[in-house]
Design an enzyme around this catalytic site. Structure first.
Site, PDB file in Angstrom:
ATOM      1  N   SER A 280       0.846  -1.179   0.000  1.00 13.72           N
ATOM      2  CA  SER A 280       0.000   0.000   0.000  1.00 13.72           C
ATOM      3  C   SER A 280       0.883   1.230   0.000  1.00 13.72           C
ATOM      4  CB  SER A 280      -0.869  -0.028   1.257  1.00 13.72           C
ATOM      5  OG  SER A 280      -1.282   1.267   1.629  1.00 13.72           O
TER       6      SER A 280
ATOM      7  N   LYS B 213      -0.152  -3.661   5.071  1.00  8.78           N
ATOM      8  CA  LYS B 213      -1.141  -4.340   4.237  1.00  8.78           C
ATOM      9  C   LYS B 213      -0.521  -5.313   3.240  1.00  8.78           C
ATOM     10  CE  LYS B 213      -4.985  -2.923   2.801  1.00  8.78           C
ATOM     11  NZ  LYS B 213      -6.050  -2.248   2.037  1.00  8.78           N
TER      12      LYS B 213
ATOM     13  N   ARG C  49     -18.823  -5.160 -47.475  1.00  8.69           N
ATOM     14  CA  ARG C  49     -17.899  -4.692 -46.424  1.00  8.69           C
ATOM     15  C   ARG C  49     -18.686  -3.712 -45.570  1.00  8.69           C
ATOM     16  NH1 ARG C  49     -12.309  -2.816 -48.414  1.00  8.69           N
ATOM     17  NH2 ARG C  49     -12.712  -4.837 -49.402  1.00  8.69           N
TER      18      ARG C  49
ATOM     19  N   ASN D  44      -2.312  -6.771   0.148  1.00 11.75           N
ATOM     20  CA  ASN D  44      -3.527  -6.861  -0.651  1.00 11.75           C
ATOM     21  C   ASN D  44      -3.460  -8.031  -1.631  1.00 11.75           C
ATOM     22  OD1 ASN D  44      -4.799  -4.514   0.425  1.00 11.75           O
ATOM     23  ND2 ASN D  44      -3.411  -3.246  -0.799  1.00 11.75           N
TER      24      ASN D  44
END
Lengths: 410, 410, 410, 410
Positions: free
Chosen positions: D274, D280, D314, D282
């Protein structure tokens, strides 16, 4: 069931209606009771038939079940409650639904309803293959101007255009033919623990697995390990219906352009009327088919989003969003199938107008040939259709082969 | 009308049902007849009232109209035919629908039905603003751990979470309040030529324009120049409903996470039951709200695709795809509105569990504060809630102001 | 930056490129350092300017940051590490980014880049309003046939068609003008706790709130309470860009149809060439504008899905999916804006061909008038344009007023 | 090439970059020149090799080609012009690209680039099958609580969860294995007229068809009739990539839930950091995989919309929208493939925590078993895992078989 805001909805008839879904759920409960008995898990008098269950749910019950479905999040709980009440206090009531979870019943019913719709669509595709094969063959000599990016390009024939439409329709048929409709029998969390416990074998799952195989056979679904959080079957079903509307959208778009009054090469057999202009003959079938083709991709994306959002052993929300998305896709594809079959069967081809437009295009459609002849150092050939007939032959041959996995047809 | 595959559908009641759409179309035809007379275009006995038209279309007619709608591509033609037949051979029959085109009637009916749904949604949003304001205020002191990317971050309060939910709900209310529901009166190609011709003024459009203004007033729609191929009103209506489900999806997602048994900070007032596990209390309202939030973006995209595909003076296919997409979005948003109001009103907040979880998080939620204090060169303060209360105040103040165009609230 | 597979990409220049995003993030960090000092939280020598930060990140660093972004999930962490390394061991390095979270920096940068793109789009819309107003006025007398569901309907003028295009463009301008670009300053979980702690005021958030207001002012963003999980600003930005491509898609579709050789009423100023057919003049700008209009709704749906999937104080995945979707939408809208401005500025209108086609339509376009005259009991008027000029006037007046919130213009 | 706003983009390396697309187009032109000579259409000195073409387009040319692509709507025209200029005035320059149209070159290049990406994805899927098979086998004894609609349900094992993940991955592998990458060789309008004219055979297409077969072989693409307006190959490629992200999204969602600190049963091998909270970790890979899974359905819908919008020989706009949508889908699927492989390879399974959570669930997970035992009239068995091991075996067997078309595995 009709839908005022989706003209043509009646073509889907009872496919995937609330009534059809309820009936499919009853078939699942009845087949499961048979399977429990067959596998020796439940006693013989636990068996119920769908014929015995149907009278227990009246028309008013359907609406009540729909309303009560909110409290548990799905219609199985109120349905089973009514069925047990209706069956009274005996063995059948006691054993009904035992070993299943709501998701088993809903998912099996979804597969049954989807398969019914896919069967109708497949028949329509077969009819379209016939019609298009005839059109492609009949119009080998119907010269027309090819258009690229809206402008005149070089000559082609309407036979080739029909063959290109056929190309897409055979692709769709092939994808539909690959679909598998798996049974969903797993109990609360996909372990079949309840059914094994009920079998009283001290944890041996043999009888539970046998029951799962039996119920798949009774329902005509493919036996499968539980797929509560693996939604491949649903997502592929959506992809296959999109393959159909992709092919039909192409056809409808061409008809919409070529039936413009300034072009006038095609016309619907019987155009739609106008509320204020008596002279108009709108290409209504094409309009409605294009509508379906425009709406389908977003619904298919919803099914993939649902699959991608799977979590745990039953997904909150993403599972629930599948039900109506799948129903809507299947019904609308059935509708568009029938509208396309009719569009093609009644299509009016104005070969003279095609030739006139080609001639009017003048040097716009011959300049490429002149350039090529110059480069190659010879006079231009008398025509400029190249391999047009070969490409028609290729599509006709592929269509006749039944559209195996190969897509080329060269 | 109920929908077995969309639990909660009954909350939308008669909003935008086939019956409601038909009735709206009858109101348009009646109002137009009044407008034609009011503007001096038609003679007085051309006027019909909706009360006189309703009996001309029975329940069986609704289904027949839906079926017949296919031939012209919309339900107006068979409806007008029935009305004229029912009115007999007089002036009223002769003048009915004159000067209008099918799209005028359908588009006005769509706007009337959408407005009815939006009205219900707006009321629910108001109720949610009240509930959330109370929650935000009551739980200023309910400390909990904030979670980012699923992991524990720093302390916050449940009051702030409620204020963030409120933030989204007020945003939704604001967008809904901006919606305009324009009348669509333009005739065959948006020139109002038929009405002008009928007025017999040699081409002067004054009376025709007056009639258009009158009919808008009678229907309560905003007077507008024809918008047959400019679909802003429909697309914005879709966007505004998505604004609602976006806000509610956020709430439902938080409840789904925080009511997991391992977390246990929130619970629905009365959880849903299971067909096989008697102990379970599923967060069913949140499940169903999340379902709506997942399905809405694809439908909103369909409305934008329709707008972007506009061509000519009436679009083939893209116009037709709007009808059911708008209906479905509006109904589902009404349903989710009611489910969210109930979810919030009954929400059980376990402040003690919040505090316990925060404490259990330990140093995971204090390390940032320690870092900051070190950088700033002082001891950590006694709390670490920063501007939490200020941000709650800001959202409460904004909600109380009625949610003007400003979105900040700082 | 160019994109071989999105012809016209160069029109977006440096808007929202990786380089632009990085620079916007540097501006956020610099402005925040100024705000920290201004609010008395950080000492004066903590302040850095964007000019001092830019040299710390070289071209090679950009690629390295992009690669390193994977480990934390966003580019802020490797960027800040580089900046601190570059700033050395002093106060500025120590204070850089303090009080912010990655999401603050990314979200502010997204808003800065989006606003830059929206500014360009708004200018193009203004130019288009001018061009279309001129076209609408100049072609009041250019009669043409109106087309509904591809078929001839009644007469109209090209002035009215231009006015309808204008209608959509003014709608788009209105929606764009309502956009708000809020600053995002909330710290780890939207409580501004870190900034408050840094301020050393024992938890009083006054200085932290002041810093948030200052940084918004420096960046030219709207001050706002944190919106980490309330994604209204992003979703609305997407909706507004879709409003633009909806309007331009309509224009491009009309040009594509009306420049078909069989119709020939419009032509692009300089059509595109072909790799093999020297004679062709393809309506390339219209082709590319339609392309943008077809791609935008799905991207807008992605932004709403992201908003609806919000959870906790930072959403895993749904937040991350927004970044490139918003970038792509904004860039493509800028590109389509410029292509549309050029398309309109160079548009060739063949009023003679319009008149010829109208005449060739014959009774197909007069039958409604005859019916109306019969009903009203008089001879048909000499023309059948109804309120065409009034509707042109209404759009011109609305465009001139600046396109306030009213959308009618009747 | 990297993308600051799509962390992990570097995993896709040069797959489908602008450079890769350009090189693929050069390979097509070179192979075609060889085919023309091989089929006796062009003289031997018309042949060029890709090695001889590459030096003719420098890095600066790539950007110039991208810019110039706008005028014709695709990059082939400016590329061919440069190549001819570079080749000088001889035979090779004169013959280059003769018989092809821009769409042939672009479509073949798209297929080549897609195939390259699909090859990488297939390898990653194979690796995942291995890892998941090991996880499923190793964790047969790791009991955990199954969760349905977020709540505790009944016991299961982590082995079964891994087997369910495997179920989806094998489904994805199966769909990918079915993909066909057809060559596109049809000339201006899919008739191969130019090549036939060049062959100087008076219209006999034999040599032209031979050249088409040769070029497919040289490029390793499947020989196919022209499919300019039949976009099955592209749409199916999109569907197959969605099958992958659906399966991986499921895995990522489970990791995101089960690695929440309150649950703690799984953890990523090395969590993300973080910018402000040092503690942290994550679950960043899961976050980024979920991101891909959320973004893919909308892009897949864009490809189907393109297929459904096909018109003429096309398609204006819908063809052009495919290019970047396909590129983005393929690159993002490659990225998610690598992230998922790593996620699985490094996944940390905390079997003790699983057991603790199961025990803490208490009677919530045993009540169903008690009910079932009561109904069956016996004591509950000692465990409640039902057919868990059988279902693991089924998936392992299916994975080992190579994942044929059957999807069941019961």
């Amino acid at each position: 069931m009709t839908d005022l805001l989706w003209p043509g909805d009646h073509h889907a008839g009872e496919i995937f209606t609330d009534t059809a879904v309820l009936d499919a759920m009853l078939r699942v409960e009845a087949a499961w009771s048979t399977a429990l008995v067959s596998a020796g898990i439940a006693p013989p008098d636990a068996q119920v038939t769908v014929e015995s269950l149907r009278p227990l749910i009246g028309a008013a019950d359907l609406e009540a079940i729909a309303i009560e479905a909110e409290s548990g999040g799905n219609p199985v709980i109120p349905m089973v409650r009514r069925l047990r009440d209706g069956l009274g206090s005996g063995t059948a009531a006691s054993w009904l639904h035992r070993g299943l979870t709501s998701q088993d019943v809903v998912d099996c019913a979804l597969m049954l309803c989807a398969r019914a719709g896919v069967g109708v669509i497949a028949n329509e595709l077969d009819a379209q293959v016939q019609t298009l094969s005839t059109l492609a063959g009949d119009h080998r000599g119907s010269s027309m101007v090819a258009r690229t990016l809206t402008q005149h390009a070089v000559p082609m024939t309407f036979g080739l255009k029909a063959a290109q439409w056929l190309h897409g329709v055979v692709d769709a048929r092939e994808l539909l033919a690959r679909l598998v409709f798996p049974a969903q029998i797993g109990g609360a969390a996909g372990t079949s623990a309840a059914a094994a416990e009920l079998s009283g074998t001290g944890g041996d799952p043999g009888a539970a697995l046998e029951a799962a195989t039996v119920v798949a056979g009774l329902l005509g679904l493919t036996p499968a390990a539980p797929w509560h959080s693996v939604r491949t079957a649903v997502a592929r079903c959506g992809d296959a219906t999109l393959g159909c509307t992709d092919a039909w959208g192409h056809i409808a778009n061409d008809v919409l352009i070529l039936s413009r009054p300034e072009i006038g090469e095609l016309a619907e057999g019987s155009g739609g009327s106008s509320s204020t202009m008596p002279h108009k003959a709108n290409p209504v079938l094409s309009v409605l088919i294009r509508r379906s083709a425009l709406s389908a991709p977003a619904l298919g994306a919803t099914l993939h989003l649902s699959a991608a959002d799977a979590v745990d052993e039953r997904t909150p929300g993403a599972w629930h969003v599948e039900w109506d998305a799948l129903r809507t896709l299947v019904r609308r594809t059935v509708i568009a199938a029938r509208q396309t079959s009719r569009l093609l069967a009644e299509l009016r081809v104005d070969a003279a107008r095609m030739r006139d437009n080609l001639e009017a295009a003048g040097t716009a459609v011959t300049s490429e040939q002149d350039s090529m002849a110059t480069i190659a150092g010879h006079e231009p050939a008398s025509g400029y259709l190249g391999a047009t007939d070969s490409f028609i032959d290729a599509q006709l041959a592929r269509a006749a082969r039944g559209g195996g996995d190969e897509r080329e047809g060269n």
